[in-house]
Design a protein around this motif. Sequence first.
Motif, short mmCIF file in Angstrom:
data_model
loop_
_atom_site.label_atom_id
_atom_site.label_comp_id
_atom_site.label_asym_id
_atom_site.label_seq_id
_atom_site.Cartn_x
_atom_site.Cartn_y
_atom_site.Cartn_z
N LYS A 175 4.16 -3.25 9.75
CA LYS A 175 4.83 -2.31 10.64
C LYS A 175 6.25 -1.99 10.16
O LYS A 175 6.85 -0.99 10.59
N GLU A 197 11.99 -1.47 12.48
CA GLU A 197 12.58 -0.29 13.12
C GLU A 197 14.10 -0.36 12.94
O GLU A 197 14.73 -1.32 13.36
N ASN A 217 8.47 6.64 8.13
CA ASN A 217 8.54 7.02 9.54
C ASN A 217 7.26 6.73 10.32
O ASN A 217 7.32 6.52 11.53
N LYS A 218 6.15 6.72 9.65
CA LYS A 218 4.88 6.53 10.36
C LYS A 218 4.19 5.26 9.86
O LYS A 218 4.66 4.17 10.07
N ASN A 261 17.37 8.11 13.12
CA ASN A 261 16.56 7.54 14.19
C ASN A 261 15.07 7.79 13.95
O ASN A 261 14.66 8.89 13.59
N GLY A 262 14.26 6.76 14.14
CA GLY A 262 12.83 6.87 13.91
C GLY A 262 12.39 6.29 12.58
O GLY A 262 11.20 6.15 12.31
N SER A 263 13.36 5.92 11.74
CA SER A 263 13.05 5.38 10.42
C SER A 263 12.72 3.89 10.47
O SER A 263 13.23 3.15 11.29
N LYS A 264 11.86 3.48 9.54
CA LYS A 264 11.47 2.07 9.39
C LYS A 264 11.79 1.61 7.97
O LYS A 264 11.76 2.40 7.03
N ASP A 301 17.20 0.91 17.67
CA ASP A 301 16.59 0.35 18.87
C ASP A 301 16.15 1.45 19.83
O ASP A 301 16.27 2.64 19.52
N LYS A 302 15.66 1.06 21.00
CA LYS A 302 15.11 2.03 21.95
C LYS A 302 16.16 3.00 22.49
O LYS A 302 15.82 4.07 23.00
#
Length: 242
Positions: free
Chosen positions: A156, A159, A73-74, A133-136, A162-163
């Motif tokens: 990075k 994602e 997530n980060k 949502n927010g996961s990578k 999406d937005k």
Amino acid sequence: MSLKKVLLSSLLVFSFSCNQDKPTIVKPVTGHVDEKIIFKLKIENLSKADSLKLSNGKTESVKTSKGLLTIFNKENPVFILGKNDTGNGLEALAEDGDTTKLEAYLKDKVSNVTSINTLKAGESTEVSFSASNGSKLSFFSMFAESNDLFYSFDDKGIELFDKDGEPIKGDLTDKVMLWDAGTEENQEPGLGIDQAPRQTAPNTGKTQSKSIEMVKDTFSYPKTSEVLKVTLTNDDVHDEKK
């Protein structure tokens, strides 16, 4: 207009509204922070018998080692571009295809870490995982005919939403790159005596301590898109009903 007419008009409008056959359908909000979506990542080895051209005139296909898929997530828990390896297991994966140490480390850091199969030319594998949502997303797999190179997305990650909170899908091949872990001196791919297929024991090459970068030595490597195809799908069914 008389009060009687006003009341009659209001009554007719109310009656018409209550007798509609098709109620308004509100599309659910996708990617709510607590909502899990099931994704599938498919990795295909597209390499051919002549994908890797050696200085001795011979050719080889490209094999990728056993690897790992992780959801975070980060900050990427495995590597940061331009930084040295942190010693948490990437070195063993990139040099020897050994995921043991990195997998153990990730299990204490992220909610999802999954093994990826070794892939020879023509083989493929598919990994299922859930994410909100927010996961990578990222994955890590060794370029087997190397000293310490691995395939992955950039630091990075990808994602997964999406937005607007919608889960993504599609061909991610152009996001995959060949990285140099910077932990062992590079030898010619496919011929180096300290590379996993030929070394006498794990971790036998000349040690380095360089930052993690895209591979940029004097040797020749096949284009990533000629070796791997990576596709993401999901089970999102939040389509507005007709």
